[in-house]
Design a protein around this motif. Structure first.
Motif, PDB file in Angstrom:
ATOM      1  N   GLU A  11      -1.960   1.201  -0.119  1.00 39.44           N
ATOM      2  CA  GLU A  11      -0.988   0.321  -0.777  1.00 39.44           C
ATOM      3  C   GLU A  11      -1.359   0.095  -2.242  1.00 39.44           C
ATOM      4  O   GLU A  11      -0.486   0.111  -3.119  1.00 39.44           O
ATOM      5  CB  GLU A  11      -0.902  -1.017  -0.043  1.00 39.44           C
ATOM      6  CG  GLU A  11      -0.227  -0.941   1.309  1.00 39.44           C
ATOM      7  CD  GLU A  11      -0.313  -2.243   2.094  1.00 39.44           C
ATOM      8  OE1 GLU A  11      -0.981  -3.206   1.628  1.00 39.44           O
ATOM      9  OE2 GLU A  11       0.286  -2.294   3.180  1.00 39.44           O
ATOM     10  N   SER A  12      -2.643  -0.102  -2.503  1.00 41.36           N
ATOM     11  CA  SER A  12      -3.089  -0.324  -3.878  1.00 41.36           C
ATOM     12  C   SER A  12      -2.844   0.904  -4.747  1.00 41.36           C
ATOM     13  O   SER A  12      -2.398   0.788  -5.893  1.00 41.36           O
ATOM     14  CB  SER A  12      -4.577  -0.693  -3.904  1.00 41.36           C
ATOM     15  OG  SER A  12      -4.786  -1.923  -3.261  1.00 41.36           O
ATOM     16  N   GLN A  14      -0.559   3.165  -4.273  1.00 43.51           N
ATOM     17  CA  GLN A  14       0.888   3.250  -4.469  1.00 43.51           C
ATOM     18  C   GLN A  14       1.366   2.260  -5.534  1.00 43.51           C
ATOM     19  O   GLN A  14       2.178   2.592  -6.389  1.00 43.51           O
ATOM     20  CB  GLN A  14       1.634   3.014  -3.145  1.00 43.51           C
ATOM     21  CG  GLN A  14       3.121   3.220  -3.238  1.00 43.51           C
ATOM     22  CD  GLN A  14       3.508   4.622  -3.714  1.00 43.51           C
ATOM     23  OE1 GLN A  14       2.862   5.612  -3.366  1.00 43.51           O
ATOM     24  NE2 GLN A  14       4.534   4.711  -4.535  1.00 43.51           N
ATOM     25  N   GLU A  15       0.833   1.028  -5.507  1.00 50.13           N
ATOM     26  CA  GLU A  15       1.217   0.016  -6.497  1.00 50.13           C
ATOM     27  C   GLU A  15       0.861   0.450  -7.909  1.00 50.13           C
ATOM     28  O   GLU A  15       1.672   0.301  -8.828  1.00 50.13           O
ATOM     29  CB  GLU A  15       0.533  -1.317  -6.174  1.00 50.13           C
ATOM     30  CG  GLU A  15       1.120  -2.038  -4.989  1.00 50.13           C
ATOM     31  CD  GLU A  15       0.356  -3.317  -4.649  1.00 50.13           C
ATOM     32  OE1 GLU A  15      -0.320  -3.886  -5.532  1.00 50.13           O
ATOM     33  OE2 GLU A  15       0.439  -3.737  -3.488  1.00 50.13           O
ATOM     34  N   GLU A  18       3.189   3.080  -9.107  1.00 48.00           N
ATOM     35  CA  GLU A  18       4.506   2.515  -9.455  1.00 48.00           C
ATOM     36  C   GLU A  18       4.475   1.814 -10.806  1.00 48.00           C
ATOM     37  O   GLU A  18       5.478   1.788 -11.513  1.00 48.00           O
ATOM     38  CB  GLU A  18       4.958   1.545  -8.362  1.00 48.00           C
ATOM     39  CG  GLU A  18       5.355   2.242  -7.082  1.00 48.00           C
ATOM     40  CD  GLU A  18       5.600   1.283  -5.915  1.00 48.00           C
ATOM     41  OE1 GLU A  18       5.552   0.046  -6.113  1.00 48.00           O
ATOM     42  OE2 GLU A  18       5.829   1.783  -4.799  1.00 48.00           O
ATOM     43  N   LYS A  35      -6.954  -4.074  -8.031  1.00 47.97           N
ATOM     44  CA  LYS A  35      -6.000  -4.448  -6.985  1.00 47.97           C
ATOM     45  C   LYS A  35      -6.702  -4.771  -5.667  1.00 47.97           C
ATOM     46  O   LYS A  35      -6.311  -5.680  -4.954  1.00 47.97           O
ATOM     47  CB  LYS A  35      -4.970  -3.338  -6.762  1.00 47.97           C
ATOM     48  CG  LYS A  35      -3.909  -3.258  -7.819  1.00 47.97           C
ATOM     49  CD  LYS A  35      -2.902  -4.331  -7.570  1.00 47.97           C
ATOM     50  CE  LYS A  35      -1.658  -4.136  -8.390  1.00 47.97           C
ATOM     51  NZ  LYS A  35      -0.696  -5.193  -8.137  1.00 47.97           N
ATOM     52  N   ARG A  40      -3.870 -11.221  -3.299  1.00 51.14           N
ATOM     53  CA  ARG A  40      -2.512 -11.461  -3.823  1.00 51.14           C
ATOM     54  C   ARG A  40      -2.333 -12.899  -4.340  1.00 51.14           C
ATOM     55  O   ARG A  40      -1.759 -13.084  -5.420  1.00 51.14           O
ATOM     56  CB  ARG A  40      -1.467 -11.116  -2.772  1.00 51.14           C
ATOM     57  CG  ARG A  40      -1.387  -9.613  -2.525  1.00 51.14           C
ATOM     58  CD  ARG A  40      -0.169  -9.223  -1.693  1.00 51.14           C
ATOM     59  NE  ARG A  40      -0.230  -7.841  -1.270  1.00 51.14           N
ATOM     60  CZ  ARG A  40       0.147  -6.808  -2.014  1.00 51.14           C
ATOM     61  NH1 ARG A  40       0.599  -7.003  -3.220  1.00 51.14           N
ATOM     62  NH2 ARG A  40       0.067  -5.575  -1.540  1.00 51.14           N
ATOM     63  N   CYS A  61       1.897  -6.818 -17.079  1.00 54.65           N
ATOM     64  CA  CYS A  61       1.875  -5.437 -16.596  1.00 54.65           C
ATOM     65  C   CYS A  61       1.330  -4.493 -17.677  1.00 54.65           C
ATOM     66  O   CYS A  61       0.494  -3.628 -17.395  1.00 54.65           O
ATOM     67  CB  CYS A  61       3.275  -5.020 -16.160  1.00 54.65           C
ATOM     68  SG  CYS A  61       3.328  -3.459 -15.279  1.00 54.65           S
TER      69      CYS A  61
END
Length: 153
Positions: A11-12, A14-15, A18, A35, A40, A61
């Protein structure tokens, strides 16, 4: 035999992809590390701290893309550095967002800001100040002044 990749790691990765990190660059490894190390809820609190200083979600970001460790800092460190730069030195918070490495540096390099305030250092960018190595820093900002200039005595 290859072990299964933990879900959180996938997941990290992928984040950060993105967000725009290239998975084959060292910076993406740093981003994945950040990450994985910051929960979170803590991440959201840190976004709130940056938001308090006027950073938009895009600023956070962009800062993360430039310097992923900016999200691994203690909230108190973020507050104190932002307060110093914005309130005491007069930098705009948006400038810090464009050079987030300054948030991670030791206090030693802050002396150049004092020199600047005394007129001993003319126009110089944040990235120029904080990205140079120690030897160059000392030559550019310290050794070029005599003791009387530095201490005011």
């Amino acid at each position: 035999m290859v072990k299964a990749i933990p879900k959180q790691f996938k997941e990290s990765v992928q984040e950060v992809k993105e967000i725009g990190f290239c998975p084959f660059k060292l910076q993406s490894v740093k981003a994945v590390h950040a990450k994985l190390c910051v929960s979170r809820p803590t991440w959201a609190r840190k976004e709130g701290v940056y938001g308090k200083w006027g950073w938009s979600d895009d600023d956070v970001c962009a800062a993360f893309r430039l310097h992923p460790s900016c999200m691994s800092l203690m909230e108190g460190k973020i507050e104190s550095v932002m307060s110093f730069l914005v309130n005491e030195r007069g930098f705009e918070a948006s400038h810090v967002a464009r050079c987030p490495v300054v948030l991670s540096l030791s206090f030693g390099k802050w002396i150049v800001l004092v020199l600047k305030s005394k007129g001993m250092v003319k126009k110089v960018s944040l990235s120029r100040i904080f990205k140079c190595d120690e030897k160059l820093f000392l030559n550019m900002f310290i050794y070029c002044h005599d003791e009387k200039e530095l201490t005011g005595h």
